[in-house]
Motif scaffolding. Sequence first.
Motif, short mmCIF file in Angstrom:
data_model
loop_
_atom_site.label_atom_id
_atom_site.label_comp_id
_atom_site.label_asym_id
_atom_site.label_seq_id
_atom_site.Cartn_x
_atom_site.Cartn_y
_atom_site.Cartn_z
N UNK A 42 0.79 -1.23 0.00
CA UNK A 42 0.00 0.00 0.00
C UNK A 42 0.82 1.28 0.00
N UNK A 43 2.09 1.18 -0.39
CA UNK A 43 2.92 2.38 -0.54
C UNK A 43 3.25 2.52 -2.03
N UNK A 44 2.45 3.27 -2.79
CA UNK A 44 2.72 3.37 -4.23
C UNK A 44 4.14 3.87 -4.47
N UNK A 45 4.82 3.26 -5.45
CA UNK A 45 6.23 3.64 -5.64
C UNK A 45 6.37 5.09 -6.09
N UNK A 46 5.27 5.69 -6.58
CA UNK A 46 5.33 7.11 -6.97
C UNK A 46 5.54 8.01 -5.75
N UNK A 47 5.25 7.47 -4.56
CA UNK A 47 5.42 8.27 -3.34
C UNK A 47 6.80 8.11 -2.72
N UNK A 48 7.65 7.31 -3.37
CA UNK A 48 8.99 7.05 -2.82
C UNK A 48 10.04 7.67 -3.73
N UNK A 49 10.80 8.61 -3.17
CA UNK A 49 11.89 9.23 -3.95
C UNK A 49 13.20 8.47 -3.73
N UNK A 50 13.45 8.08 -2.50
CA UNK A 50 14.70 7.40 -2.16
C UNK A 50 14.40 6.20 -1.27
N UNK A 51 15.16 5.14 -1.52
CA UNK A 51 15.16 3.99 -0.61
C UNK A 51 16.61 3.71 -0.30
N UNK A 52 16.95 3.59 0.97
CA UNK A 52 18.35 3.28 1.26
C UNK A 52 18.49 2.21 2.33
N UNK A 53 19.59 1.47 2.16
CA UNK A 53 19.88 0.34 3.03
C UNK A 53 21.33 0.47 3.46
N UNK A 54 21.56 0.44 4.75
CA UNK A 54 22.94 0.55 5.27
C UNK A 54 23.70 1.72 4.66
N UNK A 55 23.05 2.86 4.59
CA UNK A 55 23.75 4.06 4.12
C UNK A 55 23.97 4.12 2.63
N UNK A 56 23.32 3.24 1.87
CA UNK A 56 23.53 3.26 0.42
C UNK A 56 22.19 3.34 -0.29
N UNK A 57 22.15 4.23 -1.27
CA UNK A 57 20.92 4.40 -2.03
C UNK A 57 20.69 3.17 -2.91
N UNK A 73 12.06 7.39 1.66
CA UNK A 73 11.92 8.85 1.75
C UNK A 73 11.02 9.35 0.62
N UNK A 74 10.14 10.29 0.94
CA UNK A 74 9.21 10.80 -0.08
C UNK A 74 9.87 11.84 -0.99
N UNK A 75 9.24 12.10 -2.15
CA UNK A 75 9.72 13.22 -2.98
C UNK A 75 9.50 14.53 -2.21
N UNK A 76 10.49 15.39 -2.26
CA UNK A 76 10.41 16.68 -1.57
C UNK A 76 10.93 17.73 -2.54
N UNK A 77 10.18 18.80 -2.74
CA UNK A 77 10.67 19.79 -3.71
C UNK A 77 10.44 21.23 -3.29
N UNK B 153 12.98 21.05 0.62
CA UNK B 153 12.34 20.83 1.93
C UNK B 153 10.84 20.62 1.79
N UNK B 154 10.27 19.94 2.75
CA UNK B 154 8.82 19.84 2.94
C UNK B 154 8.60 19.34 4.35
N UNK B 176 13.36 13.20 -9.97
CA UNK B 176 12.44 13.09 -11.10
C UNK B 176 11.84 14.48 -11.38
N UNK B 177 12.29 15.07 -12.47
CA UNK B 177 11.87 16.43 -12.79
C UNK B 177 10.46 16.53 -13.35
#
Lengths: 79, 244
Positions: A42-57, A73-77, B153-154, B176-177
């Motif tokens: 239930x977490x659409x991948x469009x809501x995920x900007x970054x995924x990291x494991x042990x300090x690595x993207x 981590x979500x997209x933030x702009x 930020x957000x 993603x732009x």
Amino acid sequence: MIIYLRSGGKLKDRLKPDVDQYTRRIEVEGDKPLRDILNEVGVPDSLVAFAFINGKLERLEYRPVDGDVITLQPPVSGG
Amino acid sequence: MPLSTDQSERYSRQTELQGWGALGQERLLGSRVFVAGAGGLGCPAAVYLTVAGVGEIVVCDGDVIERSNLNRQFLYTRDDLTKPKAPIAAAQLRRLNPDVKVTPVIAEIDRSSAQELIEGADLVLDCLDNPETRIALNRAAIARGIPMVYAAVAEYTGYLSFLNPPATPCLECFVDGTRPAVDPPVPGCTAGILGTLEAMEALKFLTGTGETLAGKLLIMEGAVPEFDVIEMEKDPGCPACRGL
Ligand SMILES: [Zn+2]
């Protein structure tokens, strides 16, 4: 296998944490990319900007292994 | 140019830093930084660059000051509403440090304007508020070979990196732009922290002190609270920096 998904920010509510405030334990059947696992829980991948494991993207094509703790981590702009 | 007596005293608390010294300060006074956006990130970033003595700061923003800016954009007051941001910010910054030439530019940054706007800068600070403009700035910085500090930020979340392709990923390697622009909730302190960290990246780079976030992404999850620094890799298929 068991993996753990973690989020502290905006994705937390989507993730429905059960281990602690930020972490959800997921049982994964078979070998599949993170993108599919996220969509299944239930977490659409469009809501995920970054995924990291042990300090690595890692990209969403990454195939998790048993015991992975994956921070999302979500997209933030904003500015 | 050697530091004057006034300058030696004014900057003494930073020139004492190992590796900074009078030489680092002279380098800083001879530098030019382009601050793209005079909003929540741009206000704190520009303030710390100004008081540190960056020789020239170009503050570029095409927007006017709105009431909803005032929770975080502390260079403006109620009296400034509806006025363009760049000249008001520039006037405030000049009061902080007469050593610094502050050049206001009222302009929208886009694919057609970005390269010309950043010409001659030693460093670009991305203090923008939407993906599309960031991508235009990224392309221009790559074309001009100018390093760029990225922040976004957000809510209580913030991201920060030092981009200098081909040595590091560029913005489009990991952002993603095509995502739509949104106006998220942003408490002033979130933008304040990330804007200040942008200034820190700039000062490290310009003086040659410390280590920048080149090839790394800092993630602040202030709600937890937690800071992470993760390693970034270039996207071999990146439309902006592939083949550099
Ligand atoms: Zn790239």
